[in-house]
Design a protein around this motif. Structure first.
Motif, PDB file in Angstrom:
ATOM      1  N   GLU A 154       0.816  -1.216   0.000  1.00 18.44           N
ATOM      2  CA  GLU A 154       0.000   0.000   0.000  1.00 18.44           C
ATOM      3  C   GLU A 154       0.849   1.265   0.000  1.00 18.44           C
ATOM      4  OE1 GLU A 154      -3.734   1.982   2.502  1.00 18.44           O
ATOM      5  OE2 GLU A 154      -2.738   0.171   3.244  1.00 18.44           O
ATOM      6  N   ARG A 155       1.967   1.256   0.725  1.00 21.18           N
ATOM      7  CA  ARG A 155       2.800   2.468   0.779  1.00 21.18           C
ATOM      8  C   ARG A 155       3.403   2.782  -0.585  1.00 21.18           C
ATOM      9  NH1 ARG A 155       5.577  -1.669   3.124  1.00 21.18           N
ATOM     10  NH2 ARG A 155       7.784  -2.011   2.610  1.00 21.18           N
ATOM     11  N   TYR A 156       3.693   1.771  -1.379  1.00 21.09           N
ATOM     12  CA  TYR A 156       4.232   1.993  -2.727  1.00 21.09           C
ATOM     13  C   TYR A 156       3.143   2.550  -3.647  1.00 21.09           C
ATOM     14  CZ  TYR A 156       7.857  -1.124  -0.897  1.00 21.09           C
ATOM     15  OH  TYR A 156       8.836  -1.699  -0.129  1.00 21.09           O
ATOM     16  N   ILE A 157       1.922   2.048  -3.458  1.00 21.38           N
ATOM     17  CA  ILE A 157       0.794   2.566  -4.239  1.00 21.38           C
ATOM     18  C   ILE A 157       0.554   4.036  -3.915  1.00 21.38           C
ATOM     19  CG2 ILE A 157      -1.695   2.368  -4.607  1.00 21.38           C
ATOM     20  CD1 ILE A 157      -1.410  -0.651  -4.032  1.00 21.38           C
ATOM     21  N   ASP A 158       0.616   4.393  -2.623  1.00 21.57           N
ATOM     22  CA  ASP A 158       0.406   5.788  -2.217  1.00 21.57           C
ATOM     23  C   ASP A 158       1.471   6.703  -2.811  1.00 21.57           C
ATOM     24  OD1 ASP A 158      -1.813   5.072  -0.742  1.00 21.57           O
ATOM     25  OD2 ASP A 158      -0.763   5.009   1.183  1.00 21.57           O
ATOM     26  N   ARG A 159       2.733   6.257  -2.788  1.00 23.95           N
ATOM     27  CA  ARG A 159       3.816   7.075  -3.346  1.00 23.95           C
ATOM     28  C   ARG A 159       3.683   7.212  -4.864  1.00 23.95           C
ATOM     29  NH1 ARG A 159       9.413   5.157  -0.498  1.00 23.95           N
ATOM     30  NH2 ARG A 159       8.467   3.119  -0.743  1.00 23.95           N
ATOM     31  N   ALA A 160       3.249   6.125  -5.521  1.00 24.28           N
ATOM     32  CA  ALA A 160       3.048   6.182  -6.973  1.00 24.28           C
ATOM     33  C   ALA A 160       1.953   7.180  -7.326  1.00 24.28           C
ATOM     34  CB  ALA A 160       2.691   4.794  -7.503  1.00 24.28           C
ATOM     35  N   ALA A 161       0.898   7.217  -6.513  1.00 25.05           N
ATOM     36  CA  ALA A 161      -0.199   8.161  -6.745  1.00 25.05           C
ATOM     37  C   ALA A 161       0.258   9.597  -6.548  1.00 25.05           C
ATOM     38  CB  ALA A 161      -1.362   7.836  -5.798  1.00 25.05           C
ATOM     39  N   SER A 162       1.067   9.839  -5.521  1.00 21.77           N
ATOM     40  CA  SER A 162       1.573  11.200  -5.272  1.00 21.77           C
ATOM     41  C   SER A 162       2.450  11.670  -6.418  1.00 21.77           C
ATOM     42  CB  SER A 162       2.363  11.226  -3.958  1.00 21.77           C
ATOM     43  OG  SER A 162       1.513  10.953  -2.861  1.00 21.77           O
ATOM     44  N   TRP A 163       3.270  10.760  -6.958  1.00 24.80           N
ATOM     45  CA  TRP A 163       4.133  11.136  -8.085  1.00 24.80           C
ATOM     46  C   TRP A 163       3.289  11.527  -9.295  1.00 24.80           C
ATOM     47  CZ3 TRP A 163       5.034   9.690 -13.126  1.00 24.80           C
ATOM     48  CH2 TRP A 163       6.211  10.168 -13.705  1.00 24.80           C
ATOM     49  N   LEU A 164       2.236  10.768  -9.566  1.00 29.37           N
ATOM     50  CA  LEU A 164       1.368  11.087 -10.702  1.00 29.37           C
ATOM     51  C   LEU A 164       0.768  12.478 -10.553  1.00 29.37           C
ATOM     52  CD1 LEU A 164      -0.554   7.738 -11.274  1.00 29.37           C
ATOM     53  CD2 LEU A 164       0.944   8.879 -12.917  1.00 29.37           C
ATOM     54  N   GLN A 165       0.309  12.797  -9.360  1.00 30.04           N
ATOM     55  CA  GLN A 165      -0.294  14.109  -9.138  1.00 30.04           C
ATOM     56  C   GLN A 165       0.722  15.235  -9.322  1.00 30.04           C
ATOM     57  OE1 GLN A 165      -1.903  12.676  -5.309  1.00 30.04           O
ATOM     58  NE2 GLN A 165      -3.862  13.562  -5.924  1.00 30.04           N
ATOM     59  N   SER A 166       1.990  14.937  -9.033  1.00 26.01           N
ATOM     60  CA  SER A 166       3.038  15.956  -9.198  1.00 26.01           C
ATOM     61  C   SER A 166       3.336  16.254 -10.662  1.00 26.01           C
ATOM     62  CB  SER A 166       4.327  15.509  -8.492  1.00 26.01           C
ATOM     63  OG  SER A 166       4.978  14.469  -9.218  1.00 26.01           O
ATOM     64  N   GLN A 167       2.922  15.357 -11.556  1.00 25.05           N
ATOM     65  CA  GLN A 167       3.186  15.526 -12.988  1.00 25.05           C
ATOM     66  C   GLN A 167       2.047  16.240 -13.720  1.00 25.05           C
ATOM     67  OE1 GLN A 167       6.369  14.412 -14.084  1.00 25.05           O
ATOM     68  NE2 GLN A 167       6.447  14.219 -11.846  1.00 25.05           N
ATOM     69  N   MET A 168       1.039  16.663 -12.986  1.00 28.35           N
ATOM     70  CA  MET A 168      -0.125  17.292 -13.611  1.00 28.35           C
ATOM     71  C   MET A 168       0.058  18.804 -13.728  1.00 28.35           C
ATOM     72  SD  MET A 168      -3.246  15.125 -11.878  1.00 28.35           S
ATOM     73  CE  MET A 168      -4.497  15.869 -12.935  1.00 28.35           C
ATOM     74  N   LYS A 169      -0.535  19.339 -14.775  1.00 27.05           N
ATOM     75  CA  LYS A 169      -0.505  20.784 -15.006  1.00 27.05           C
ATOM     76  C   LYS A 169      -1.839  21.184 -15.627  1.00 27.05           C
ATOM     77  CE  LYS A 169       2.165  24.416 -17.334  1.00 27.05           C
ATOM     78  NZ  LYS A 169       3.329  24.697 -18.220  1.00 27.05           N
ATOM     79  N   ASN A 170      -2.482  22.170 -15.043  1.00 26.88           N
ATOM     80  CA  ASN A 170      -3.785  22.633 -15.521  1.00 26.88           C
ATOM     81  C   ASN A 170      -4.810  21.502 -15.564  1.00 26.88           C
ATOM     82  OD1 ASN A 170      -2.758  25.268 -15.910  1.00 26.88           O
ATOM     83  ND2 ASN A 170      -2.016  24.727 -17.951  1.00 26.88           N
ATOM     84  N   GLY A 171      -4.769  20.634 -14.567  1.00 29.74           N
ATOM     85  CA  GLY A 171      -5.769  19.583 -14.447  1.00 29.74           C
ATOM     86  C   GLY A 171      -5.566  18.371 -15.319  1.00 29.74           C
ATOM     87  N   LEU A 172      -4.407  18.294 -16.025  1.00 29.94           N
ATOM     88  CA  LEU A 172      -4.122  17.157 -16.897  1.00 29.94           C
ATOM     89  C   LEU A 172      -2.665  16.729 -16.723  1.00 29.94           C
ATOM     90  CD1 LEU A 172      -5.842  18.459 -20.161  1.00 29.94           C
ATOM     91  CD2 LEU A 172      -6.620  16.481 -18.831  1.00 29.94           C
ATOM     92  N   TYR A 173      -2.388  15.482 -17.075  1.00 27.91           N
ATOM     93  CA  TYR A 173      -1.013  14.983 -17.004  1.00 27.91           C
ATOM     94  C   TYR A 173      -0.174  15.643 -18.091  1.00 27.91           C
ATOM     95  CZ  TYR A 173       2.868  11.663 -16.634  1.00 27.91           C
ATOM     96  OH  TYR A 173       4.108  11.092 -16.448  1.00 27.91           O
ATOM     97  N   GLU A 174       1.036  16.033 -17.722  1.00 28.47           N
ATOM     98  CA  GLU A 174       1.965  16.698 -18.647  1.00 28.47           C
ATOM     99  C   GLU A 174       3.009  15.677 -19.111  1.00 28.47           C
ATOM    100  OE1 GLU A 174       1.474  19.711 -19.609  1.00 28.47           O
ATOM    101  OE2 GLU A 174       3.333  20.739 -20.103  1.00 28.47           O
TER     102      GLU A 174
END
Length: 398
Positions: A150-170
């Motif tokens: 679960e901790r790896y899943i949580d970190r993977a989700a946080s990384w994805l959110q960090s790659q977003m710009k203007n509400g979409l993945y960059e």
């Protein structure tokens, strides 16, 4: 169970697919292939896992998940692959020159390009990791294992959110499945996978009784779905990508079909997308080609032209995993007979060559050029064909 007499070629092709897929199983998960792609790739392995799970090969999928958990970067990024220190281009060059390959296995966090300054972080490893974990949980009911990662899943989700710009993945250049195309900005493929990742996170958190997290990811998924529809839908299909307000409206098979299969596209959008595939004959002669119309040459990765593969992801070669995905989308939309016809077409090709190859040319033969021969066995296509057959011809159906 597939009726052997009525669906003989599909039955035989299914057996070939199972054998091909399982021949790509390694000690630590699923190898993309057994020749020049004989590493553990996140993209190929996690997608192939969906077929493995359908066949009940749970342990192999667990091993693949654990491998990419153990090699996850501190910032939460999932590696693009684990294997040879040499990247794909260097391995191919060494193969041509008969130079020994590096025996050192390491995780790689950048897409394989000839020069390091051309390499970027992949856009899909994290999304596919999460999608695979959710599908494993759904198929196996193994909450204990999911809790352990679960901790790896949580970190993977946080990384994805960090790659977003203007509400979409960059997305960065050469970072998607079509990694020979210089896509940069907001791409359909990356954002459809992100939508499915958020929906998968909602499922995982609900299953683990984390209701607050579940509601958060449900909100993220709905908001992203709205952003994708408003940004990408043209009235007939979802466009390819947008950079600095410049729109590339090509029809890309992977993103549009995933939008259907993952439940992002509405029924009306689905009908229109399937009409585009039919009217542009993307499933001929081999289901399916990657895009239409063709990309201009300046958007293709230049070194591929040197080995005669400038058309690798460019409206020319047929990929059986995309064809199988097309069949799954037809079936999901209620077009069962058409879905079966596509699978029959793929099955005849598999039986003819007694193997599943990476890419096929316009004569419906496996690609064989002076500097490049299509990978075989190819786990991704084998797995998706097996998945499509098991879905469209469920066990017990005669």
């Amino acid at each position: 169970m597939i009726h052997r007499k009525r669906n003989g070629s599909i039955y035989r092709a299914f057996e070939i697919a199972k054998k091909s897929m399982r021949s790509c199983y390694g000690d630590r998960g699923i190898l993309a292939g057994r020749r020049h792609f004989n590493d553990y790739w996140a993209r190929d392995g996690f997608l192939a896992s969906l077929g493995s799970l359908k066949l009940g090969d749970m342990e192999t999928v667990r091993q693949h998940i654990k491998l990419f958990c153990n090699t996850q970067a501190q910032n939460g990024q999932i590696a693009v692959r684990y294997g040879s220190k040499d990247n794909t281009f260097i391995k191919k060059l060494k193969n041509i020159l008969h130079v020994p390959m590096s025996s050192v296995n390491v995780p790689s966090y950048l897409v394989d390009r000839l020069f390091k300054w051309e390499s970027n972080t992949p856009c899909d490893s994290n999304s596919l990791f999460i999608i695979c974990c959710a599908e494993y949980l759904k198929q196996s009911g193994d909450k204990k294992f999911i809790k352990s990662v679960e901790r790896y899943i949580d970190r993977a989700a946080s990384w994805l959110q960090s790659q977003m710009k203007n509400g979409l993945y960059e997305e960065k250049p050469y970072a998607g499945f079509y990694d020979s195309v210089k896509k940069e900005g907001h791409s359909l493929y990356a954002n459809v996978l992100l939508y499915k990742a958020f929906a998968s996170l909602k499922y995982i958190q609900t299953s683990l009784s984390h209701q607050k997290k579940s509601k958060t990811f449900h909100m993220f998924a709905n908001k992203l779905r709205k952003n994708i529809s408003e940004t990408f839908y043209t009235g007939t299909h979802f466009l390819d990508w947008i950079k600095d307000k410049k729109t590339y409206s090509h029809f890309t098979t992977d993103g549009n079909l995933f939008a259907i299969w993952f439940g992002l596209a509405t029924p009306t959008q689905t009908s229109s997308i399937l009409d585009v595939v039919k009217n542009t004959r993307l499933a001929h002669p081999v289901p399916c080609r990657t895009n239409t119309p063709s990309y201009p040459k300046h958007l293709m990765y230049p070194p591929l032209f040197l080995i005669g593969m400038g058309d690798y992801h460019n409206n020319s070669l047929g990929w059986l995993w995309l064809g199988s995905l097309y069949a799954l989308c037809l079936y999901k939309h209620g077009l069962k007979r058409l879905a079966q016809n596509i699978l029959k077409k793929i099955a005849d090709l598999i039986v003819k060559h007694d193997q599943i190859y990476e890419v096929y040319d316009k004569s419906a033969n496996p690609v064989k050029r002076f500097f490049y021969t299509a990978e075989s066995p190819f786990a991704l296509s084998a797995a998706f064909f097996a998945l499509a057959v098991r879905t469209i011809f469920p066990q017990g159906e005669k």
